[in-house]
Design an enzyme around this catalytic site. Structure first.
Site, PDB file in Angstrom:
ATOM      1  N   LYS A 263      36.687  30.890  53.170  1.00  0.00           N
ATOM      2  CA  LYS A 263      35.947  31.323  51.988  1.00  0.00           C
ATOM      3  C   LYS A 263      34.669  30.522  51.760  1.00  0.00           C
ATOM      4  CE  LYS A 263      38.742  34.589  50.426  1.00  0.00           C
ATOM      5  NZ  LYS A 263      38.324  36.005  50.319  1.00  0.00           N
TER       6      LYS A 263
ATOM      7  N   GLU B 211      35.688  35.736  41.268  1.00  0.00           N
ATOM      8  CA  GLU B 211      37.087  36.087  41.115  1.00  0.00           C
ATOM      9  C   GLU B 211      37.867  35.364  42.197  1.00  0.00           C
ATOM     10  OE1 GLU B 211      36.458  37.734  44.782  1.00  0.00           O
ATOM     11  OE2 GLU B 211      35.102  37.930  43.076  1.00  0.00           O
TER      12      GLU B 211
ATOM     13  N   SER C 169      43.069  31.722  58.841  1.00  0.00           N
ATOM     14  CA  SER C 169      42.039  31.783  57.805  1.00  0.00           C
ATOM     15  C   SER C 169      42.099  30.660  56.789  1.00  0.00           C
ATOM     16  CB  SER C 169      42.119  33.128  57.074  1.00  0.00           C
ATOM     17  OG  SER C 169      43.409  33.315  56.519  1.00  0.00           O
TER      18      SER C 169
END
Length: 407
Positions: free
Chosen positions: A101, A123, A391
Site C-alpha cells: 500500500k 479509507e 502483499s
C-alpha cells in the site's frame, strides 16, 4: 478483445478501449461535484507522470524511504514439501509499513502536494492503506483522516494504533456492515464536504481516473519482479499469483507480465465460509458476481435481488469488498487472467505453513494467494516457477489467527 471494443495498451501497459474504461468496465458515474474534482485529478496526474522531476522524486522516495526494490525469495522448504514446482514470493511485506500500500500512498501523496492540497482523506479495510496514508502524510507535512469500518477497527487494532501514532485521525464507520465498503462510503462523503482535500483511494477501484492512478503507482511491483526473475533464473515465471479484493496488489504484479502470453496469471478471491452458502458468506466478486455499478464505476459486483451491493464476508478485512477493479473485470472477460477462490480455512492453513516452514508471517490477505499456490504446486513440473505476490505482513492478524491455529 473485449466486449467494449478493440483494446490498446496505454503508456503504462494497461489495456483500455478509451480513457477511463477497460472494455465496458470503469467509467465515472458520480455527482457533478465529484466529477469536477475527478477531472482536476486526471489533469494533474497526466501532468505529473509526464514530468521527469515528479518521477525522479517518486523513484527516490521509493528507494530511500520505502526500501525498494523488495526482494524475491524462493521458498525451498514448501516447494520440497509440496513436490512439483518451485515457489517464489515477491516480498512486499518487507516494505516500510509492511505492505504494498505504501507505493500508491506515497505516489498519490506527492501528487496531492503538487496540487497544493494540505489534507488527505483515505479509507482502509485491513488498516495497511490507512497506515500507509498516515505515513505519507507525516512525511509530506499534511493532515490525514482515515475512515475505517468499526468492525475492522476492532479486529485490526495494531494498525489503528499505528495510524494514530503517525498523527492521523481514525474515524470508525458504524453503518451497514461496518467494513471496507462503508469505509469507502464514509471517505467519499467526507470528500464531497471538503473538496479542497485530496481523496487518497487505496485500491484499483472507484471512478476514473483512480483505477489508472493506482495501477501506475503499483506497477513498480510487476516491473521489479519481471527484472528480478530474469536476472535470477534467466526466464520469466510460469505462473504469477496474487490475492484480489479491490485488486491493487494483484494489478501491480500482473502488469509486469500481461504482455507475456507464456506466463499464466491467477487472481485469488475470498470464498470465506464457502461459495455454496451464497451471499453474505464470501466476497468472491469475479467468481460469483455479475456486472453492475458500485462506488461510481462499472465492474463485477456481488448484488442482492434489488441490484444493490450485497453483504460480503471474508476473514481478511482487506478483501471483503463487493466490487473489484475494472481492469480485473476486463481481464476475466478476455480470459487473460483466471480468477479462483479459496476459503478462510484454506487461507489459515497456508498462513500457518508459511510461518512454520519458511519463517515468514504473511498477511491473511496474502495467505489466500499462498493457499492456491500450495494446491497448484504439486501439479507443476519440477523446474516450473510459481511466483506469488506476498502483499503484506501478518503481525496485524495474529490476535485473530492464533486462537484459530490453537496457539
Amino acid at each position: 478483445m473485449s466486449k467494449g471494443g478493440t483494446a490498446v495498451l496505454n503508456e503504462q501497459g494497461a489495456a483500455r478501449t478509451k480513457r477511463g474504461y477497460f472494455g465496458p468496465y470503469g467509467g465515472r458515474f458520480v455527482p457533478e461535484g465529484i466529477a469536477v474534482l475527478l477531472e482536476e485529478l486526471e489533469k494533474a496526474f497526466d501532468e505529473a507522470v509526464a514530468d521527469p522531476t515528479f518521477r525522479k522524486e517518486l523513484d527516490e522516495v521509493l528507494v530511500e524511504f520505502v526500501g525498494r526494490p523488495s526482494p524475491v525469495t524462493e521458498c525451498r522448504n514448501l516447494s520440497r514439501a509440496c513436490g512439483g514446482g518451485r515457489l517464489f514470493l515477491k516480498r512486499e511485506d518487507l516494505n516500510h509499513t509492511g505492505a504494498h500500500k505504501i507505493n500508491n500512498a506515497l505516489g498519490q501523496g506527492l501528487l496531492a502536494k503538487r496540487m497544493g492540497k494540505k489534507r488527505l482523506i483515505a479509507e482502509t479495510g485491513a488498516g495497511m492503506h490507512g497506515t500507509a496514508s498516515a505515513t505519507a502524510a507525516a512525511l509530506l507535512g499534511m493532515e490525514c483522516v482515515v475512515y475505517m469500518g468499526a468492525v475492522d477497527v476492532a479486529r485490526q487494532a495494531p494498525n489503528v494504533g499505528r495510524m494514530r501514532a503517525l498523527g492521523a485521525t481514525v474515524v470508525p464507520v458504524s453503518f451497514g456492515q461496518a467494513t471496507l465498503k462503508e469505509a469507502v462510503d464514509g471517505a467519499l462523503a467526507a470528500w464531497m464536504e471538503d473538496p479542497e482535500a485530496f481523496y487518497l483511494l487505496g485500491s484499483a477501484v472507484g471512478p476514473s481516473p483512480y483505477p489508472e492512478i493506482v495501477r501506475f503507482f503499483q506497477s513498480v511491483i510487476g516491473s521489479e519482479a519481471r527484472t528480478q526473475m530474469l536476472q535470477r533464473e534467466g526466464r520469466l515465471p510460469d505462473e504469477v499469483v496474487a490475492c484480489v479484493g479491490g485488486g491493487s496488489n494483484a494489478i501491480g504484479i500482473f502488469s509486469g507480465f500481461l504482455a507475456d502470453p507464456q506466463v499464466a496469471i491467477t487472481g485469488v478471491e475470498p470464498a470465506g465460509k464457502g461459495l455454496h452458502l451464497g451471499l453474505g458468506a464470501h466476497a468472491a466478486t469475479l467468481v460469483a458476481g455479475s456486472p453492475g455499478v458500485v462506488h461510481g464505476f462499472n465492474t463485477y459486483v456481488l448484488a442482492d435481488d434489488a441490484g444493490e451491493p450485497a453483504p460480503v464476508y471474508s476473514i481478511a478485512p482487506g478483501l471483503d469488498y463487493p466490487g473489484v477493479g475494472p481492469e480485473h473485470a476486463y481481464l476475466k472477460d478476455t480470459g487473460r487472467v483466471q480468477y479462483v477462490a479459496v476459503t478462510d480455512e484454506e487461507a489459515i492453513t497456508a498462513f500457518g505453513r508459511l510461518c512454520r516452514e519458511e519463517g515468514i508471517i504473511p498477511a491473511i490477505e496474502s495467505s489466500h494467494a499462498l493457499a492456491y499456490a500450495l494446491k497448484r504446486l504439486p501439479s507443476m513440473e519440477k523446474e516450473q516457477i510459481l511466483l506469488v505476490n506476498l502483499s503484506g505482513r501478518g503481525d496485524k492478524d495474529l490476535d485473530t489467527l492464533l486462537p484459530l491455529l490453537g496457539l
